[in-house]
Design a protein around this motif. Structure first.
Motif, PDB file in Angstrom:
ATOM      1  N   PRO A  75       0.827  -1.210   0.000  1.00 51.32           N
ATOM      2  CA  PRO A  75       0.000   0.000   0.000  1.00 51.32           C
ATOM      3  C   PRO A  75       0.863   1.263   0.000  1.00 51.32           C
ATOM      4  O   PRO A  75       1.792   1.395   0.800  1.00 51.32           O
ATOM      5  N   GLY A  76       0.567   2.172  -0.918  1.00 53.38           N
ATOM      6  CA  GLY A  76       1.287   3.434  -0.998  1.00 53.38           C
ATOM      7  C   GLY A  76       2.578   3.379  -1.788  1.00 53.38           C
ATOM      8  O   GLY A  76       3.190   4.425  -2.051  1.00 53.38           O
ATOM      9  N   ALA A  77       3.020   2.163  -2.168  1.00 54.49           N
ATOM     10  CA  ALA A  77       4.275   2.039  -2.913  1.00 54.49           C
ATOM     11  C   ALA A  77       4.042   2.248  -4.402  1.00 54.49           C
ATOM     12  O   ALA A  77       2.979   1.947  -4.938  1.00 54.49           O
ATOM     13  N   ARG A  78       5.048   2.792  -5.051  1.00 54.07           N
ATOM     14  CA  ARG A  78       4.949   3.007  -6.492  1.00 54.07           C
ATOM     15  C   ARG A  78       5.495   1.823  -7.290  1.00 54.07           C
ATOM     16  O   ARG A  78       5.094   1.610  -8.432  1.00 54.07           O
ATOM     17  N   ARG A  79       6.401   1.097  -6.693  1.00 57.55           N
ATOM     18  CA  ARG A  79       7.017  -0.028  -7.381  1.00 57.55           C
ATOM     19  C   ARG A  79       6.734  -1.323  -6.623  1.00 57.55           C
ATOM     20  O   ARG A  79       6.618  -1.318  -5.403  1.00 57.55           O
ATOM     21  N   PRO A  80       6.657  -2.413  -7.360  1.00 57.43           N
ATOM     22  CA  PRO A  80       6.382  -3.693  -6.688  1.00 57.43           C
ATOM     23  C   PRO A  80       7.590  -4.207  -5.920  1.00 57.43           C
ATOM     24  O   PRO A  80       8.741  -3.874  -6.238  1.00 57.43           O
ATOM     25  N   VAL A  81       7.317  -5.000  -4.918  1.00 60.05           N
ATOM     26  CA  VAL A  81       8.356  -5.753  -4.234  1.00 60.05           C
ATOM     27  C   VAL A  81       8.480  -7.098  -4.936  1.00 60.05           C
ATOM     28  O   VAL A  81       7.490  -7.812  -5.100  1.00 60.05           O
ATOM     29  N   GLU A  82       9.678  -7.431  -5.375  1.00 58.73           N
ATOM     30  CA  GLU A  82       9.856  -8.655  -6.158  1.00 58.73           C
ATOM     31  C   GLU A  82      11.093  -9.393  -5.690  1.00 58.73           C
ATOM     32  O   GLU A  82      12.200  -8.838  -5.683  1.00 58.73           O
ATOM     33  N   VAL A  83      10.925 -10.648  -5.297  1.00 63.04           N
ATOM     34  CA  VAL A  83      12.044 -11.479  -4.855  1.00 63.04           C
ATOM     35  C   VAL A  83      12.809 -11.964  -6.086  1.00 63.04           C
ATOM     36  O   VAL A  83      12.203 -12.479  -7.042  1.00 63.04           O
ATOM     37  N   PRO A  84      14.130 -11.802  -6.116  1.00 60.46           N
ATOM     38  CA  PRO A  84      14.914 -12.263  -7.271  1.00 60.46           C
ATOM     39  C   PRO A  84      14.736 -13.767  -7.505  1.00 60.46           C
ATOM     40  O   PRO A  84      14.448 -14.533  -6.575  1.00 60.46           O
ATOM     41  N   ILE A  85      14.928 -14.173  -8.738  1.00 58.52           N
ATOM     42  CA  ILE A  85      14.718 -15.572  -9.124  1.00 58.52           C
ATOM     43  C   ILE A  85      15.542 -16.524  -8.267  1.00 58.52           C
ATOM     44  O   ILE A  85      15.040 -17.557  -7.809  1.00 58.52           O
ATOM     45  N   ASP A  86      16.805 -16.174  -8.017  1.00 56.98           N
ATOM     46  CA  ASP A  86      17.679 -17.105  -7.302  1.00 56.98           C
ATOM     47  C   ASP A  86      17.350 -17.221  -5.822  1.00 56.98           C
ATOM     48  O   ASP A  86      17.921 -18.063  -5.120  1.00 56.98           O
ATOM     49  N   ARG A  87      16.423 -16.399  -5.325  1.00 54.56           N
ATOM     50  CA  ARG A  87      16.029 -16.473  -3.921  1.00 54.56           C
ATOM     51  C   ARG A  87      14.586 -16.950  -3.748  1.00 54.56           C
ATOM     52  O   ARG A  87      14.055 -16.960  -2.641  1.00 54.56           O
ATOM     53  N   ARG A  88      13.967 -17.341  -4.819  1.00 57.35           N
ATOM     54  CA  ARG A  88      12.561 -17.748  -4.735  1.00 57.35           C
ATOM     55  C   ARG A  88      12.381 -19.175  -4.236  1.00 57.35           C
ATOM     56  O   ARG A  88      11.298 -19.551  -3.807  1.00 57.35           O
ATOM     57  N   ARG A  89      13.391 -19.997  -4.369  1.00 55.07           N
ATOM     58  CA  ARG A  89      13.320 -21.408  -3.961  1.00 55.07           C
ATOM     59  C   ARG A  89      12.216 -22.135  -4.733  1.00 55.07           C
ATOM     60  O   ARG A  89      11.357 -22.796  -4.172  1.00 55.07           O
TER      61      ARG A  89
END
Length: 387
Positions: A75-89
């Motif tokens: 909420p209130g953020a302009r950009r998404p939070v995205e976990v990098p591919i190598d840390r997604r498990r």
């Protein structure tokens, strides 16, 4: 030995765009559950897996895996939070094993644990345990090129699970295998999915994959989920012609009559009325099961082998219309071989197939252009409403 020990449910509600294609999909896969995703080429299956894996960033939406949010816009953020591919498990297993050709089988399987910080000796011990689990311990010192396709896929399964994924994505993993090897791989992967309790999304064109491995299925059509339910529900009464073809049943789409039937229009303007059997335990004269209000979209499903074929003598051969439910006239348009006999389609309803044993086909002297009467018992027809 388990994988995905920290796995939780997968919750995804995303919109993804790839070129001119748009995917809108919402999924929930519990820990230890396998969800089969069915759909024709171009329906969005690859886009869905790529989005879940992090290879494509969604236009908007959210992807959660247990307590972790892999993608989302706070909420209130302009950009998404995205976990990098190598840390997604996340483990991804496709048709091709994609093993490292320059590494031994043992080092291929040890690669995941080592990349996660495990000491080399410990990673190799872990890898040997996984190779033993998939009955490939004897190949540890071999290079991938020395193995058959089925053997390589066994190693690929071990390598994927040795990395302890918290989500498993399977993209037609048995499509390139022969029938006996595919059966063995299904059995093996089913056992491992149960053992690791990892949420799994299985994309497949083979209904046997869904039947053996998945309690639930989702059907993708033109970038949207057209149907979800148990595998028995989805294959038993498909929502799309593609899944009907996979399940080997006829899907007749039309309008509800209001008394448990559905009216299907033929290409010649004729009306075919299909009615299902009364509900279990209903008294004589009771309305059939799955009654849909008159005028609403509905469909009927029945097996091609359940249709009775007879000469059209004295049944009004000059008309293709039918005044009696579950009976119609048709002109043979196409004859094709079918297991144990012949499959035919008619000019009036080319989307509906009829299967006959070889002896019955010979006795009827089936020929393109000939007219026949077709009928089916109500107990062999299932009628449902459509969204």
């Amino acid at each position: 030995m388990t994988g995905g020990e920290a796995s939780g449910a997968l919750v995804a509600d995303v919109v993804s765009e790839r070129g001119g294609f748009r995917l809108e999909a919402a999924l929930h896969v519990d820990r230890g559950e396998v969800l089969a995703v069915l759909g024709p080429n171009g329906s969005g299956k690859s886009t869905l897996l790529a989005t879940l894996a992090g290879l494509i960033a969604p236009t908007r939406g959210v992807i959660r895996l247990g307590e972790r949010e892999l993608f989302g816009v706070p909420p209130g953020a302009r950009r998404p939070v995205e976990v990098p591919i190598d840390r997604r498990r996340i483990g991804l297993l496709g048709q091709e094993p994609l093993l490292f050709r320059h590494l031994s089988v043992l080092e291929n399987v040890a690669f995941g644990p080592r990349s996660q910080g495990m000491r080399a000796a410990e990673a190799r011990t872990e890898a040997r345990q996984w190779l033993d689990r998939v009955d490939a311990a004897g190949f540890a010192d071999h290079r991938p090129a020395e193995l058959s396709g089925g053997q390589q896929q066994r190693v690929a399964i071990a390598r994927t699970l040795a990395a302890r994924p918290e989500l498993l994505l399977l993209d037609e993993p048995f499509a390139a295998l022969d029938v006996p090897t595919a059966a063995a791989m299904r059995r093996l992967l089913g056992e491992l999915c149960d053992e690791t309790a990892t949420p799994t999304v299985l994309v497949t064109h083979d209904p046997l994959d869904a039947i053996v491995l998945a309690p639930r299925a989702a059907v993708l059509h033109d970038g949207r989920i057209a149907q979800t339910g148990t595998v028995a529900e989805v294959l038993g009464h498909p929502a799309t012609p593609f899944v009907a073809a996979l399940a080997g049943v006829n899907l007749a789409i039309g309008v509800a009559t209001g008394d448990g039937g559905v009216v299907v229009a033929g290409v010649d303007g004729s009306r075919l009325v299909l009615v299902g059997a009364p509900a279990p335990g209903a008294t004589d004269g009771a309305a059939p099961a799955a009654v849909v209000p008159e005028g609403l979209p509905a469909s009927a499903v029945f097996s091609p082998g359940a249709v009775h074929v007879a000469p059209a003598i004295g049944v009004g051969a000059g008309s293709s219309g039918a005044s009696t439910a579950n009976r119609w006239l048709g002109t043979i348009a196409l004859l094709q071989p079918a297991p144990g006999g012949v499959r035919l389609t008619t000019r009036e309803h080319p989307e509906l197939a009829v299967d006959l044993p070889g002896a019955a086909a010979v006795a009827l002297d089936l020929q393109p252009g000939a007219r026949f009467s077709f009928s089916i018992a109500p107990e062999d027809v299932a009628v449902r409403g459509r969204d």
